[in-house]
Design an enzyme around this catalytic site. Sequence first.
Site, PDB file in Angstrom:
ATOM      1  N   THR A   1       0.487   3.752  12.623  1.00  0.00           N
ATOM      2  CA  THR A   1       1.281   4.241  13.750  1.00  0.00           C
ATOM      3  C   THR A   1       0.455   4.344  15.027  1.00  0.00           C
ATOM      4  O   THR A   1      -0.783   4.338  14.990  1.00  0.00           O
ATOM      5  CB  THR A   1       1.863   5.627  13.434  1.00  0.00           C
ATOM      6  OG1 THR A   1       0.764   6.563  13.322  1.00  0.00           O
ATOM      7  CG2 THR A   1       2.664   5.624  12.154  1.00  0.00           C
TER       8      THR A   1
ATOM      9  N   GLU B   1      -5.273  -7.390  10.659  1.00  0.00           N
ATOM     10  CA  GLU B   1      -3.927  -6.820  10.663  1.00  0.00           C
ATOM     11  C   GLU B   1      -3.525  -6.350  12.056  1.00  0.00           C
ATOM     12  O   GLU B   1      -2.423  -6.633  12.527  1.00  0.00           O
ATOM     13  CB  GLU B   1      -3.850  -5.643   9.692  1.00  0.00           C
ATOM     14  CG  GLU B   1      -2.473  -5.001   9.649  1.00  0.00           C
ATOM     15  CD  GLU B   1      -2.396  -3.828   8.693  1.00  0.00           C
ATOM     16  OE1 GLU B   1      -1.265  -3.424   8.361  1.00  0.00           O
ATOM     17  OE2 GLU B   1      -3.449  -3.298   8.300  1.00  0.00           O
TER      18      GLU B   1
ATOM     19  N   LYS C   1     -10.392  10.805  -2.648  1.00  0.00           N
ATOM     20  CA  LYS C   1      -9.099  10.132  -2.736  1.00  0.00           C
ATOM     21  C   LYS C   1      -9.183   8.645  -2.399  1.00  0.00           C
ATOM     22  O   LYS C   1      -8.292   7.869  -2.736  1.00  0.00           O
ATOM     23  CB  LYS C   1      -8.074  10.809  -1.835  1.00  0.00           C
ATOM     24  CG  LYS C   1      -8.365  10.693  -0.341  1.00  0.00           C
ATOM     25  CD  LYS C   1      -7.298  11.419   0.468  1.00  0.00           C
ATOM     26  CE  LYS C   1      -7.549  11.302   1.968  1.00  0.00           C
ATOM     27  NZ  LYS C   1      -6.500  12.013   2.763  1.00  0.00           N
TER      28      LYS C   1
ATOM     29  N   TRP D   1       8.314   0.291   1.506  1.00  0.00           N
ATOM     30  CA  TRP D   1       8.093  -0.393   2.783  1.00  0.00           C
ATOM     31  C   TRP D   1       7.242  -1.652   2.623  1.00  0.00           C
ATOM     32  O   TRP D   1       6.430  -1.974   3.494  1.00  0.00           O
ATOM     33  CB  TRP D   1       7.433   0.548   3.811  1.00  0.00           C
ATOM     34  CG  TRP D   1       8.177   1.814   4.031  1.00  0.00           C
ATOM     35  CD1 TRP D   1       7.712   3.079   3.830  1.00  0.00           C
ATOM     36  CD2 TRP D   1       9.528   1.964   4.499  1.00  0.00           C
ATOM     37  NE1 TRP D   1       8.684   4.017   4.123  1.00  0.00           N
ATOM     38  CE2 TRP D   1       9.814   3.351   4.531  1.00  0.00           C
ATOM     39  CE3 TRP D   1      10.518   1.061   4.868  1.00  0.00           C
ATOM     40  CZ2 TRP D   1      11.044   3.842   4.932  1.00  0.00           C
ATOM     41  CZ3 TRP D   1      11.760   1.557   5.265  1.00  0.00           C
ATOM     42  CH2 TRP D   1      11.998   2.932   5.301  1.00  0.00           C
TER      43      TRP D   1
ATOM     44  N   PRO E   1       6.188   6.540  -1.367  1.00  0.00           N
ATOM     45  CA  PRO E   1       7.010   7.615  -0.787  1.00  0.00           C
ATOM     46  C   PRO E   1       6.188   8.796  -0.286  1.00  0.00           C
ATOM     47  O   PRO E   1       6.544   9.417   0.716  1.00  0.00           O
ATOM     48  CB  PRO E   1       7.914   8.011  -1.955  1.00  0.00           C
ATOM     49  CG  PRO E   1       8.074   6.748  -2.738  1.00  0.00           C
ATOM     50  CD  PRO E   1       6.736   6.077  -2.657  1.00  0.00           C
TER      51      PRO E   1
ATOM     52  N   GLY F   1      25.303  -3.086  30.438  1.00  0.00           N
ATOM     53  CA  GLY F   1      26.114  -3.269  29.245  1.00  0.00           C
ATOM     54  C   GLY F   1      25.753  -4.526  28.481  1.00  0.00           C
ATOM     55  O   GLY F   1      25.859  -4.578  27.249  1.00  0.00           O
TER      56      GLY F   1
ATOM     57  N   MET G   1       0.818  -1.212   0.000  1.00  0.00           N
ATOM     58  CA  MET G   1       0.000   0.000   0.000  1.00  0.00           C
ATOM     59  C   MET G   1       0.852   1.263   0.000  1.00  0.00           C
ATOM     60  O   MET G   1       0.627   2.175  -0.783  1.00  0.00           O
ATOM     61  CB  MET G   1      -0.928   0.000   1.233  1.00  0.00           C
ATOM     62  CG  MET G   1      -2.004  -1.045   1.197  1.00  0.00           C
ATOM     63  SD  MET G   1      -3.080  -1.012   2.656  1.00  0.00           S
ATOM     64  CE  MET G   1      -2.076  -1.917   3.824  1.00  0.00           C
TER      65      MET G   1
END
Length: 380
Positions: free
Chosen positions: A366, A241, A179, A157, A129, A341, A126
């Site tokens: 997101t 998803e 759109k 991606w 850029p 560490g 989907m």
Amino acid sequence: MPRVLTDERRDLVKAVADFCRRECGTKEQRDKLTEGGQEPHNQKLYEKMAGLGWLGIVIPEEYGGAGQGMTDLCLFLEETAYGLAPISGFGTTVITAAAYEKFGTAEQKRRILEGVTAGRVEAISMSEPGAGSDVGALTCSAAHVDGGYVINGQKTWCSNAHIADHILLIARTSLDGSKHDGLTQFMVPTDAVGLEIRGIETMGGKEVNDLYFTDCFVPDSAVVGSVGKAWPQLMTGLNLERMILAALMLGTARRAFDDTLVYVRQREQFGQPIGSFQALKHRIADMATELACAGLLVYDVAAAIDAEPNRVFAREASMAKLKCTELAKHVTLEGMQMLGGYGYATEYGMEALLRSTVVSTVYGGTSEIQRDIIGKTYGL
């Protein structure tokens, strides 16, 4: 995981856990399977799971699957994530398979769904850029010609395109309307003439890709569903998803927690285990509580979806995805801090868990988008 499991589900969890311990239970095994962490998917291991019938867990029985529901899928995903099984191709494959099951032709269903149960990988594309969270802004075009469509444009991606048999491509077939109108889904073979797949270097290894389409022709039979109706078709897959990502990150968070717990019990400083110090003990308590809450949320939503499989649980699925991805990132960061560490050293594996979780709050919508969706369900 849920407190009460059927015998069948309990057996599934145990079998998956045993398989992971046997096949990828040590760092040496995982390094060999993943080329030192660079290949998050091992096809031979994946096909072993296919042979056990697990990859078809939600595929209808007529295509060789088990025909199970969301709860069973989440149990499998959580346990494979906990066991660090390198099968990154499974998530996109299940998402893609669901689209074909709902909207594909008889031939598309046969090819894709039977392929899934046999261990084939599928991908969906989907993002572009200039179109990430705003999927409706995509411009990759598919122009109708005699006998099919010619595709031009770039996608980015795209997870697992480099190991997939096909890409479920969302492209623009019309500029009419809003759109979100004029988008169409296509089944594009990854070896199609005019398609170039180019890997994107990431800290997670070989996961995502740029796709370049240059006069790439696909026949009319490649259309999945109705021309111009990809957007409402995509909306029907949101439960799946988001729950896939939630279950995967729940398992990853559990693994990070357990690895941290082992370390703070064994590591001694100032004459006692570091886990006995209040500063760490309270952080362990908080993480354990949050993990329990996240597990209850995931399986409550999964049960609701199983009860009403045709309903979109926009609020609940977004909550599960938001909670589990943010929690997984938090737990691995805490693990890094508590291991000191050693958390930074590849030998201990916490840094690998961190790398696998930080992107989870970005892909699949997101955290900001999930919060926006949740807010909208309250009329805001």
